[in-house]
Design an enzyme around this catalytic site. Sequence first.
Site, PDB file in Angstrom:
ATOM      1  N   GLU A   1       9.394  -4.182  10.369  1.00 12.46           N
ATOM      2  CA  GLU A   1       9.790  -2.893   9.796  1.00 12.46           C
ATOM      3  C   GLU A   1      10.319  -1.950  10.865  1.00 12.46           C
ATOM      4  O   GLU A   1       9.668  -1.723  11.887  1.00 12.46           O
ATOM      5  CB  GLU A   1       8.582  -2.242   9.078  1.00 12.46           C
ATOM      6  CG  GLU A   1       8.937  -0.867   8.514  1.00 12.46           C
ATOM      7  CD  GLU A   1       7.931  -0.309   7.512  1.00 12.46           C
ATOM      8  OE1 GLU A   1       6.979  -1.027   7.136  1.00 12.46           O
ATOM      9  OE2 GLU A   1       8.111   0.854   7.106  1.00 12.46           O
TER      10      GLU A   1
ATOM     11  N   ASP B   1      -1.116  -6.224  -0.381  1.00 14.32           N
ATOM     12  CA  ASP B   1      -1.138  -5.563   0.923  1.00 14.32           C
ATOM     13  C   ASP B   1      -2.559  -5.072   1.220  1.00 14.32           C
ATOM     14  O   ASP B   1      -3.092  -4.248   0.459  1.00 14.32           O
ATOM     15  CB  ASP B   1      -0.177  -4.368   0.845  1.00 14.32           C
ATOM     16  CG  ASP B   1       0.415  -4.007   2.182  1.00 14.32           C
ATOM     17  OD1 ASP B   1       0.122  -4.698   3.174  1.00 14.32           O
ATOM     18  OD2 ASP B   1       1.187  -3.025   2.222  1.00 14.32           O
TER      19      ASP B   1
ATOM     20  N   LYS C   1      -1.021  -9.480   2.906  1.00 16.87           N
ATOM     21  CA  LYS C   1      -0.287  -9.016   4.092  1.00 16.87           C
ATOM     22  C   LYS C   1      -1.187  -8.054   4.852  1.00 16.87           C
ATOM     23  O   LYS C   1      -1.937  -7.282   4.241  1.00 16.87           O
ATOM     24  CB  LYS C   1       1.001  -8.298   3.676  1.00 16.87           C
ATOM     25  CG  LYS C   1       1.754  -7.667   4.862  1.00 16.87           C
ATOM     26  CD  LYS C   1       3.122  -7.162   4.465  1.00 16.87           C
ATOM     27  CE  LYS C   1       3.130  -5.760   3.925  1.00 16.87           C
ATOM     28  NZ  LYS C   1       2.566  -4.732   4.844  1.00 16.87           N
TER      29      LYS C   1
ATOM     30  N   ASP D   1       0.848  -1.208   0.000  1.00 21.48           N
ATOM     31  CA  ASP D   1       0.000   0.000   0.000  1.00 21.48           C
ATOM     32  C   ASP D   1       0.880   1.255   0.000  1.00 21.48           C
ATOM     33  O   ASP D   1       0.389   2.378  -0.101  1.00 21.48           O
ATOM     34  CB  ASP D   1      -1.010  -0.009   1.150  1.00 21.48           C
ATOM     35  CG  ASP D   1      -0.361   0.047   2.520  1.00 21.48           C
ATOM     36  OD1 ASP D   1       0.877  -0.064   2.617  1.00 21.48           O
ATOM     37  OD2 ASP D   1      -1.107   0.201   3.513  1.00 21.48           O
ATOM     38  N   SER D   2       2.204   1.055   0.062  1.00 24.47           N
ATOM     39  CA  SER D   2       3.146   2.167  -0.152  1.00 24.47           C
ATOM     40  C   SER D   2       2.901   2.809  -1.509  1.00 24.47           C
ATOM     41  O   SER D   2       3.334   3.934  -1.750  1.00 24.47           O
ATOM     42  CB  SER D   2       4.596   1.662  -0.064  1.00 24.47           C
ATOM     43  OG  SER D   2       4.780   0.520  -0.885  1.00 24.47           O
TER      44      SER D   2
ATOM     45  N   GLU E   1      -1.290  -5.560   8.715  1.00 24.98           N
ATOM     46  CA  GLU E   1      -0.487  -4.992   9.800  1.00 24.98           C
ATOM     47  C   GLU E   1      -1.114  -5.266  11.165  1.00 24.98           C
ATOM     48  O   GLU E   1      -2.342  -5.257  11.296  1.00 24.98           O
ATOM     49  CB  GLU E   1      -0.359  -3.465   9.608  1.00 24.98           C
ATOM     50  CG  GLU E   1       0.332  -3.079   8.316  1.00 24.98           C
ATOM     51  CD  GLU E   1       0.448  -1.571   8.125  1.00 24.98           C
ATOM     52  OE1 GLU E   1       0.086  -0.802   9.049  1.00 24.98           O
ATOM     53  OE2 GLU E   1       0.911  -1.157   7.049  1.00 24.98           O
TER      54      GLU E   1
HETATM   55  O1  KIV Z   1       3.534  -1.114   1.704  1.00 27.74           O
HETATM   56  C1  KIV Z   1       4.694  -1.562   1.657  1.00 27.74           C
HETATM   57  O2  KIV Z   1       5.445  -1.361   0.698  1.00 27.74           O
HETATM   58  C2  KIV Z   1       5.149  -2.354   2.795  1.00 27.74           C
HETATM   59  C3  KIV Z   1       6.601  -2.673   2.870  1.00 27.74           C
HETATM   60  C4  KIV Z   1       7.332  -1.490   3.360  1.00 27.74           C
HETATM   61  C5  KIV Z   1       6.860  -3.863   3.697  1.00 27.74           C
HETATM   62  O3  KIV Z   1       4.379  -2.684   3.634  1.00 27.74           O
END
Ligand code: KIV
Length: 296
Positions: free
Chosen positions: A198, A99, A129, A60-61, A131
């Site tokens: 992280e 994510d 993924k 989600d970056s 959090e």
């Molecule tokens: O969103 C992302 O790119 C991430 C990585 C930094 C692990 O969660």
Amino acid sequence: MSAIPSPSPTTSTEQRKKVTTRTFLRKKERGEPITMLTAYDYPTALAMDRAGVDSILVGDSLGMVVLGYENTLPVTMDEMIHHCRAVARGARYALLIGDMPFLSYQVSTEEAVRNAGRFLQEGGMDAVKLEGGRERLETVRAIVGAGIPVMGHLGLTPQSIHQLGGFRTQGKTAQAAYRLLEDALLLEEAGCFSIVLESVPAQLAEFVSRRLHIPTIGIGAGVGCDGQVLVTHDLLGLFDRFTPRFVKRYANLHAEMQRAFRDYIADVKAKAFPGEEHSVAMDDEEWEAFLALAEG
Ligand code: KIV
């Protein structure tokens, strides 16, 4: 534009196999570092997959490095699915992880399972993924129970930046470090196949990695993790707003892009582009016939 060949193996003669969550576990058992990078589009995924990366995270970056948001909070499920589909078209071998964005898994377990399912069904991902630690156990169990592999994410969890007071290293006190270790063990027990750590102290990340049977993937967590991930736009120098201390830059593509754009603008202004080699001419005979028609 020249045709882009469809995804194919690298030139290596070694037979490549699709990376799975089992490959992750085997790599940990053998002490072989796992490589992971983020991607958000087809050409990047294609290049990475051909380079031999083990896993691609559609993080989600993308909200920050591709869509220009201040942080990851505004990213929606539809935006994630859109980018996952592009990445899935480019990657054949890497384990693909989608994510889960903010509020796609925190509201209810049912919504979390449905949204996780969208990553596989619509986005072409192999896993998701999410959090968080102890507060996510029921959610992790439910998603895993639906047959969807889940990667955990502990330490600096960007979806909680307001709670964490900014992008800060986590687990620096004995209490916080112990809590993180407990969370990691709980996530493993709940069924996660791997956990991202992280921005946590290197000793702590190494300690946690040794305690777990599942692999840890570090970002800003030292060399003692079982694998490493970086945000590709940081690694390539494509994101100019800021670069975290833990990033190693392997290229400066933002500067290179600016140079190419400036050269293009200068060429167009000077009529140096397009040249003859970029243009198509008509046969003389056809041209004469055309002029006769057009000019009478
Ligand atoms: O969103 C992302 O790119 C991430 C990585 C930094 C692990 O969660």
